[in-house]
Design a protein around this motif. Structure first.
Motif, PDB file in Angstrom:
ATOM      1  N   UNK A 117       8.594 -10.153   3.044  1.00 26.13           N
ATOM      2  CA  UNK A 117       7.665 -10.752   1.923  1.00 26.13           C
ATOM      3  C   UNK A 117       6.580  -9.634   2.055  1.00 26.13           C
ATOM      4  N   UNK A 118       5.816  -9.640   0.813  1.00 23.14           N
ATOM      5  CA  UNK A 118       4.725  -8.820   0.693  1.00 23.14           C
ATOM      6  C   UNK A 118       3.221  -8.711   0.244  1.00 23.14           C
ATOM      7  N   UNK A 119       2.686  -8.378   1.278  1.00 16.86           N
ATOM      8  CA  UNK A 119       0.899  -8.611   1.284  1.00 16.86           C
ATOM      9  C   UNK A 119       0.261  -8.261  -0.452  1.00 16.86           C
ATOM     10  N   UNK A 120       0.206  -8.655  -1.177  1.00 14.47           N
ATOM     11  CA  UNK A 120      -0.054  -8.008  -1.829  1.00 14.47           C
ATOM     12  C   UNK A 120      -2.105  -7.270  -1.361  1.00 14.47           C
ATOM     13  N   UNK A 121      -2.411  -6.223  -1.802  1.00 15.83           N
ATOM     14  CA  UNK A 121      -3.271  -6.605  -1.430  1.00 15.83           C
ATOM     15  C   UNK A 121      -4.701  -5.152  -2.606  1.00 15.83           C
ATOM     16  N   UNK A 122      -3.882  -5.276  -3.597  1.00 16.46           N
ATOM     17  CA  UNK A 122      -4.351  -4.520  -4.936  1.00 16.46           C
ATOM     18  C   UNK A 122      -6.173  -4.958  -5.219  1.00 16.46           C
ATOM     19  N   UNK A 123      -6.145  -6.635  -4.863  1.00 19.85           N
ATOM     20  CA  UNK A 123      -7.455  -7.049  -4.923  1.00 19.85           C
ATOM     21  C   UNK A 123      -8.542  -6.203  -3.976  1.00 19.85           C
ATOM     22  N   UNK A 124      -8.101  -6.354  -2.638  1.00 15.39           N
ATOM     23  CA  UNK A 124      -8.686  -5.854  -1.676  1.00 15.39           C
ATOM     24  C   UNK A 124      -9.225  -4.129  -2.365  1.00 15.39           C
ATOM     25  N   UNK A 125      -8.097  -3.408  -1.871  1.00 11.80           N
ATOM     26  CA  UNK A 125      -8.265  -2.216  -2.377  1.00 11.80           C
ATOM     27  C   UNK A 125      -9.766  -2.052  -3.551  1.00 11.80           C
ATOM     28  N   UNK A 126      -9.387  -3.031  -4.753  1.00 16.34           N
ATOM     29  CA  UNK A 126      -9.973  -3.121  -5.679  1.00 16.34           C
ATOM     30  C   UNK A 126     -11.676  -3.225  -5.500  1.00 16.34           C
ATOM     31  N   UNK A 127     -12.146  -3.811  -4.870  1.00 16.36           N
ATOM     32  CA  UNK A 127     -12.919  -4.335  -4.311  1.00 16.36           C
ATOM     33  C   UNK A 127     -13.731  -3.202  -2.903  1.00 16.36           C
ATOM     34  N   UNK A 128     -13.332  -2.825  -2.749  1.00 12.19           N
ATOM     35  CA  UNK A 128     -13.256  -1.954  -1.764  1.00 12.19           C
ATOM     36  C   UNK A 128     -13.977  -0.524  -2.507  1.00 12.19           C
ATOM     37  N   UNK A 129     -12.633  -0.169  -3.653  1.00 11.25           N
ATOM     38  CA  UNK A 129     -13.204   0.995  -4.467  1.00 11.25           C
ATOM     39  C   UNK A 129     -14.338   0.458  -5.511  1.00 11.25           C
ATOM     40  N   UNK A 180       0.579  -1.284   0.272  1.00  7.09           N
ATOM     41  CA  UNK A 180      -0.209   0.505  -0.470  1.00  7.09           C
ATOM     42  C   UNK A 180       1.031   1.178  -0.141  1.00  7.09           C
ATOM     43  N   UNK A 181       1.757   0.960   0.008  1.00  8.41           N
ATOM     44  CA  UNK A 181       3.043   1.785  -0.129  1.00  8.41           C
ATOM     45  C   UNK A 181       4.151   2.173  -0.775  1.00  8.41           C
ATOM     46  N   UNK A 182       4.661   2.515  -0.961  1.00  8.06           N
ATOM     47  CA  UNK A 182       6.301   2.475  -1.844  1.00  8.06           C
ATOM     48  C   UNK A 182       7.451   1.516  -1.404  1.00  8.06           C
ATOM     49  N   UNK A 183       8.004   0.166  -1.791  1.00  3.59           N
ATOM     50  CA  UNK A 183       8.612  -0.113  -1.922  1.00  3.59           C
ATOM     51  C   UNK A 183       9.723  -0.121  -2.683  1.00  3.59           C
ATOM     52  N   UNK A 184      10.836  -0.221  -1.761  1.00  5.11           N
ATOM     53  CA  UNK A 184      12.181   0.585  -2.606  1.00  5.11           C
ATOM     54  C   UNK A 184      12.928  -0.874  -3.063  1.00  5.11           C
ATOM     55  N   UNK A 185      13.063  -1.189  -4.411  1.00  2.00           N
ATOM     56  CA  UNK A 185      13.969  -1.636  -4.813  1.00  2.00           C
ATOM     57  C   UNK A 185      14.851  -2.921  -3.606  1.00  2.00           C
TER      58      UNK A 185
END
Length: 119
Positions: A73-85, A59-64
């Motif tokens: 370990x990255x937790x991808x919340x893209x799906x949930x953010x799109x469902x909320x929107x 949900x924020x920038x993660x540096x290389x």
């Protein structure tokens, strides 16, 4: 579990104490991994065995440099953010998105756990 990692001092301190009490694996979880003071403290904590992994969201920038760390370990919340929107754009309630029991119970049953729900 914490909402944010800024410097990481408190997380690492708790991890050390848990290790001293006999914990085998320490998993750090937070919504926003800022790592304001750099990644070296977590590198050392991982090297010393104080932490096993650090889970943060995308949900924020993660540096290389962060993405390359073995302990990260990255937790991808893209799906949930799109469902909320989507729900908000259609004037729908988001309460079903916030209650994971409906998704967790079938998952556990599928993996052989007998789930008894009490109200």
């Amino acid at each position: 579990v914490d909402d944010m990692i800024s410097s990481g001092e408190s997380m690492i301190d708790v991890a050390k104490r848990l290790k001293d009490m006999g914990a085998r694996n320490i998993y750090v979880c937070c919504a926003f991994g800022l790592f304001c003071n750099g990644l070296e403290a977590f590198d050392e904590a991982y090297k010393n065995g104080w932490i096993s992994r650090v889970f943060t969201t995308n949900l924020i920038y993660r540096s290389p440099e962060l993405l390359e760390r073995e302990w990260f370990c990255e937790v991808d919340l893209s799906k949930y953010i799109s469902l909320i929107i989507d729900a908000l754009n259609h004037d729908m309630s988001i309460s079903s998105l916030l209650n994971h029991a409906q998704r967790i119970k079938p998952f556990l049953e599928e993996h052989g756990y007998d789930i008894k729900v009490t109200e």
